[in-house]
Design a protein around this motif. Sequence first.
Motif, mmCIF file in Angstrom:
data_model
loop_
_atom_site.group_PDB
_atom_site.id
_atom_site.type_symbol
_atom_site.label_atom_id
_atom_site.label_comp_id
_atom_site.label_asym_id
_atom_site.label_seq_id
_atom_site.Cartn_x
_atom_site.Cartn_y
_atom_site.Cartn_z
ATOM 1 N N PHE A 1 0.823 -1.205 0.000
ATOM 2 C CA PHE A 1 0.000 0.000 0.000
ATOM 3 C C PHE A 1 0.858 1.256 0.000
ATOM 4 O O PHE A 1 0.536 2.250 -0.653
ATOM 5 C CB PHE A 1 -0.905 -0.027 1.238
ATOM 6 N N ASP A 2 1.982 1.202 0.718
ATOM 7 C CA ASP A 2 2.851 2.371 0.844
ATOM 8 C C ASP A 2 3.524 2.762 -0.475
ATOM 9 O O ASP A 2 3.979 3.893 -0.624
ATOM 10 C CB ASP A 2 3.922 2.120 1.907
ATOM 11 N N GLU A 3 3.571 1.843 -1.428
ATOM 12 C CA GLU A 3 4.179 2.142 -2.725
ATOM 13 C C GLU A 3 3.256 2.950 -3.629
ATOM 14 O O GLU A 3 3.696 3.506 -4.634
ATOM 15 C CB GLU A 3 4.552 0.837 -3.440
ATOM 16 N N LEU A 4 1.978 3.014 -3.287
ATOM 17 C CA LEU A 4 1.000 3.706 -4.127
ATOM 18 C C LEU A 4 1.113 5.214 -3.986
ATOM 19 O O LEU A 4 1.562 5.736 -2.970
ATOM 20 C CB LEU A 4 -0.418 3.274 -3.740
ATOM 21 N N THR A 5 0.672 5.928 -5.017
ATOM 22 C CA THR A 5 0.560 7.378 -4.921
ATOM 23 C C THR A 5 -0.637 7.701 -4.038
ATOM 24 O O THR A 5 -1.493 6.837 -3.794
ATOM 25 C CB THR A 5 0.358 8.012 -6.305
ATOM 26 N N GLU A 6 -0.734 8.924 -3.580
ATOM 27 C CA GLU A 6 -1.863 9.319 -2.733
ATOM 28 C C GLU A 6 -3.182 9.165 -3.487
ATOM 29 O O GLU A 6 -4.193 8.754 -2.908
ATOM 30 C CB GLU A 6 -1.689 10.762 -2.262
ATOM 31 N N LYS A 7 -3.164 9.456 -4.774
ATOM 32 C CA LYS A 7 -4.383 9.315 -5.576
ATOM 33 C C LYS A 7 -4.783 7.847 -5.684
ATOM 34 O O LYS A 7 -5.969 7.505 -5.579
ATOM 35 C CB LYS A 7 -4.158 9.900 -6.969
ATOM 36 N N GLN A 8 -3.809 6.969 -5.904
ATOM 37 C CA GLN A 8 -4.089 5.549 -5.996
ATOM 38 C C GLN A 8 -4.604 5.002 -4.666
ATOM 39 O O GLN A 8 -5.544 4.190 -4.635
ATOM 40 C CB GLN A 8 -2.834 4.796 -6.422
ATOM 41 N N LYS A 9 -4.013 5.451 -3.579
ATOM 42 C CA LYS A 9 -4.466 5.020 -2.258
ATOM 43 C C LYS A 9 -5.934 5.394 -2.041
ATOM 44 O O LYS A 9 -6.740 4.583 -1.593
ATOM 45 C CB LYS A 9 -3.610 5.662 -1.158
ATOM 46 N N GLN A 10 -6.254 6.642 -2.365
ATOM 47 C CA GLN A 10 -7.616 7.111 -2.146
ATOM 48 C C GLN A 10 -8.608 6.375 -3.035
ATOM 49 O O GLN A 10 -9.727 6.041 -2.611
ATOM 50 C CB GLN A 10 -7.703 8.620 -2.394
ATOM 51 N N THR A 11 -8.201 6.099 -4.275
ATOM 52 C CA THR A 11 -9.072 5.353 -5.191
ATOM 53 C C THR A 11 -9.363 3.967 -4.644
ATOM 54 O O THR A 11 -10.503 3.485 -4.671
ATOM 55 C CB THR A 11 -8.422 5.223 -6.580
ATOM 56 N N LEU A 12 -8.331 3.311 -4.124
ATOM 57 C CA LEU A 12 -8.487 1.965 -3.580
ATOM 58 C C LEU A 12 -9.342 1.974 -2.320
ATOM 59 O O LEU A 12 -10.185 1.091 -2.123
ATOM 60 C CB LEU A 12 -7.103 1.380 -3.281
ATOM 61 N N ILE A 13 -9.140 2.970 -1.477
ATOM 62 C CA ILE A 13 -9.949 3.096 -0.255
ATOM 63 C C ILE A 13 -11.413 3.312 -0.616
ATOM 64 O O ILE A 13 -12.314 2.707 -0.031
ATOM 65 C CB ILE A 13 -9.437 4.258 0.619
ATOM 66 N N ASN A 14 -11.648 4.178 -1.595
ATOM 67 C CA ASN A 14 -13.027 4.479 -2.000
ATOM 68 C C ASN A 14 -13.757 3.253 -2.519
ATOM 69 O O ASN A 14 -14.992 3.166 -2.414
ATOM 70 C CB ASN A 14 -13.033 5.580 -3.060
ATOM 71 N N LYS A 15 -13.015 2.294 -3.080
ATOM 72 C CA LYS A 15 -13.633 1.073 -3.582
ATOM 73 C C LYS A 15 -14.262 0.256 -2.452
ATOM 74 O O LYS A 15 -15.147 -0.572 -2.689
ATOM 75 C CB LYS A 15 -12.590 0.212 -4.312
ATOM 76 N N CYS A 16 -13.789 0.483 -1.240
ATOM 77 C CA CYS A 16 -14.303 -0.274 -0.097
ATOM 78 C C CYS A 16 -15.704 0.175 0.317
ATOM 79 O O CYS A 16 -16.456 -0.607 0.925
ATOM 80 C CB CYS A 16 -13.363 -0.120 1.102
#
Length: 212
Positions: free
Chosen positions: A134-149
């Motif tokens: 997870f730490d390798e992701l960009t902030e945008k990618q992190k937020q996109t993945l979180i939003n999928k939840c």
Amino acid sequence: MNEISINIQEELFKVWLEKELLPNFEKWVYESTELKENLNTNFYYELLSFNYKQKNAHPELKKLIENQISQSDVEKWKITKDLLNAKNRTENHSKSIRNFYSLYCKGYDFMDNLAFDYGLTLECPYSYYKAETFDELTEKQKQTLINKCYPDIIVEIEKVLNWIENGKIKLIGETNEFGKLEYIDNRSDLEKNNYKEKNKAVEKGNWWEFWK
């Protein structure tokens, strides 16, 4: 905490969970007659004499409270904190979601849906972004993945919160001989039967089925 009323337990939990409630808790300690009547004398006077204005007031108060409650209650509070963080999307909720998978691996099998559908998705995001962590992701990618939840994760969180609150899952706060966290499972067979098919897919090596 067996002889302490539910009301006092709730007040202790709320301030243990949220440091912003310190001023209200301090006022309640000074004014409550229920506290004096229900707490052991030493703990009551420790709360009265505690310096609520000190720099590290909240972590120090948490330690004080944890010394007076059972390990089972501490474990219940910790897992409830993660569940509420994720539900309300507060206080680094992505870390709480990832922790669901860790808790499952440590022995809490009842966390299976939260672990595999959400925790593992964040912990190992390779199928989405070809990243190992997870730490390798960009902030945008992190937020996109979180939003999928969301909002689906909220249904699963409320289910687990309900099990804990109603005693269908009783946390012990101890580990067994194999190092796994122990708990008492009072759920029905129907409530337990919630992730068998995906586990079978993983065991067979059908990883594409697992990520659907």
